[in-house]
Design an enzyme around this catalytic site. Structure first.
Site, PDB file in Angstrom:
ATOM      1  N   ASP A   1       0.157  -1.152  -0.074  1.00 48.38           N
ATOM      2  CA  ASP A   1      -0.191  -0.170  -0.316  1.00 48.38           C
ATOM      3  C   ASP A   1       0.627   1.185   0.458  1.00 48.38           C
ATOM      4  O   ASP A   1       1.374   1.246   1.289  1.00 48.38           O
ATOM      5  CB  ASP A   1      -1.208  -0.207   1.295  1.00 48.38           C
TER       6      ASP A   1
ATOM      7  N   CYS B   1      -8.820  12.515  -0.333  1.00 52.48           N
ATOM      8  CA  CYS B   1      -7.661  12.448  -0.334  1.00 52.48           C
ATOM      9  C   CYS B   1      -7.505  14.132  -1.258  1.00 52.48           C
ATOM     10  O   CYS B   1      -8.475  14.707  -1.961  1.00 52.48           O
ATOM     11  CB  CYS B   1      -7.867  11.299  -1.703  1.00 52.48           C
TER      12      CYS B   1
ATOM     13  N   ARG C   1       3.587   5.697   3.523  1.00 55.34           N
ATOM     14  CA  ARG C   1       2.348   5.025   2.636  1.00 55.34           C
ATOM     15  C   ARG C   1       2.609   6.761   1.910  1.00 55.34           C
ATOM     16  O   ARG C   1       2.943   6.885   0.871  1.00 55.34           O
ATOM     17  CB  ARG C   1       0.721   5.659   3.294  1.00 55.34           C
TER      18      ARG C   1
END
Length: 404
Positions: A172, A229, A325
């Protein structure tokens, strides 16, 4: 001076699918799809590896319906392993005979309510027969995945997850086309050649080819389309989702490498469009975050129930463990973290099963319009038209006062 604008790129609201002559009824279609060449799903839905979306309760619920959940990594190795074990050791309650008797141990719902009529106990018991499409492994256990990223303890984490019999790992990252991600895939595949890996997130054909070359079994597509996001406005980077899926599909076409469309799904029609563009399945965060089964906090606001929904690129999520990430692992000062996500809340939406019913129904309807009896048919035979802003407005309810 070279032209740096390479092409126009489109997302879900920019396109519509062209209906085709069809002998296929929505009730006749198959939603079965491949996650990898080794793992199939009975419905093309995954729950996102986010700490306000997927832990064991969500993973169990979606696997019972035929999909798969990806346990997030914002927890200790031991905690993540235990979440996997909860899914892999889940047992359906024993079926009670119609007379209320059983030779097996009685389910909790029966023993806890001694004064229920036997018929009521039967109605309340959970039966294997209620979940004929459950996503199970060869040992008849529910399937589940887990997320890992570029951390100091990643290999140790992978080892423990493998011991817990995890079915698939998600490598991820906000930027899957990174040399660090490529090297991590090589390391894991060298040690566990039979372990299926999902790699991402990516948006280009070149990224797909590079990840496939080092052993990725499935590719996750999406940089910036998610509702929480902010990568596209913070970093200025990303490709609109329909174009991104199409570009990655170009690399995967005629191979056994599958595609997950991750992010930006707001309506069931977006699911149809994502698969028509080349995805084999979709990963969902926002629509699942409000369900009963998500691990997020319940919030009462102005007399209405909501649940928190936190982007993995937000400050709070980074503090809990998702810095790697976004390649900010070395940054130990919260004030210096650069967030690529926000914190918010979504309306409480009840049981996951009910949300999936609507998403599946819309997908089946779309397949009927397109003459697609299978997910593969939908991918191969569908065509889009680009639409205008006026067309989008026309697509939604208009010129009425809505009462529902």
């Amino acid at each position: 001076m070279p032209n740096k604008i390479t092409k126009e790129a489109l997302t879900f609201d920019d396109v519509s699918l062209i209906p085709r002559k069809s002998s296929v009824l929505p009730s006749e279609v198959s939603l079965k799809t491949q996650l990898t060449k080794n793992i199939s799903l009975n419905i093309p839905f995954l729950s996102s590896a986010m700490d306000t979306v997927t832990e064991s309760q969500m993973a169990i619920a979606i696997a019972k319906e035929g999909g798969i959940g990806i346990i997030h990594k914002n927890m200790s190795i031991e905690a993540q392993r235990k979440e996997i074990e909860k899914v892999k050791t889940y047992k359906f309650q024993k079926t009670i005979n119609t007379n209320g008797d059983t030779n097996e141990q009685k389910p909790e719902i029966f023993t806890a309510k001694q004064h229920l009529e036997k018929s009521d106990a039967y109605k309340n018991a959970e039966h294997k027969e209620d979940f004929p499409n459950a996503c199970k492994d060869l040992n008849n256990k529910l399937r589940v995945g887990a997320a890992v990223s570029i951390d100091i303890d990643t290999i140790e984490r992978v080892e423990e997850l493998v011991k817990a019999h995890v079915d698939i790992l998600v490598i991820d990252s906000a930027h899957g086309h990174s040399t660090r991600i490529i090297e991590l895939i090589k390391k894991i595949k060298t040690k566990y050649p039979n372990l299926d890996l999902i790699a991402g997130n990516i948006v280009t054909k070149e990224a797909a080819l590079d990840l496939i070359s080092v052993g990725a079994d499935c590719l996750k597509v999406g940089i910036g389309p998610g509702s929480i996001c902010t990568t596209r406005i913070v970093a200025g980077v990303g490709v609109p989702q329909i174009t991104a899926i199409c570009d990655v599909y170009e690399a995967c076409n005629n191979t056994n490498i599958c595609i997950i469309a991750d992010g930006g799904i707001r309506f069931s029609g977006d699911v149809v469009k994502a698969i028509a563009a080349g995805a084999d399945s979709v990963m969902i965060g926002n629509l699942f975050a409000g369900t009963k089964e998500s691990p997020s906090e319940e919030i009462i606001y102005n007399g209405k129930k909501f649940k928190s929904y936190v982007g993995m690129g937000s400050i709070s999520a980074m503090k809990r463990g998702s810095k790697s990430r976004y390649f900010q692992l070395e940054n130990n000062e919260p004030k210096k973290l650069v967030p690529e996500g926000i914190e918010g809340m979504v309306p409480y939406s009840g049981k996951l099963k009910d949300i999936l019913t609507q998403l599946k129904g819309g997908l089946m309807s779309g397949m009927g319009y397109l003459g697609a009896a299978t997910i593969s048919d939908l991918k191969i035979n569908s065509k889009f038209v680009k639409i205008s802003h006026s067309s989008l407005k026309e697509s939604h309810p208009h010129d009425v006062f809505s009462i529902t």
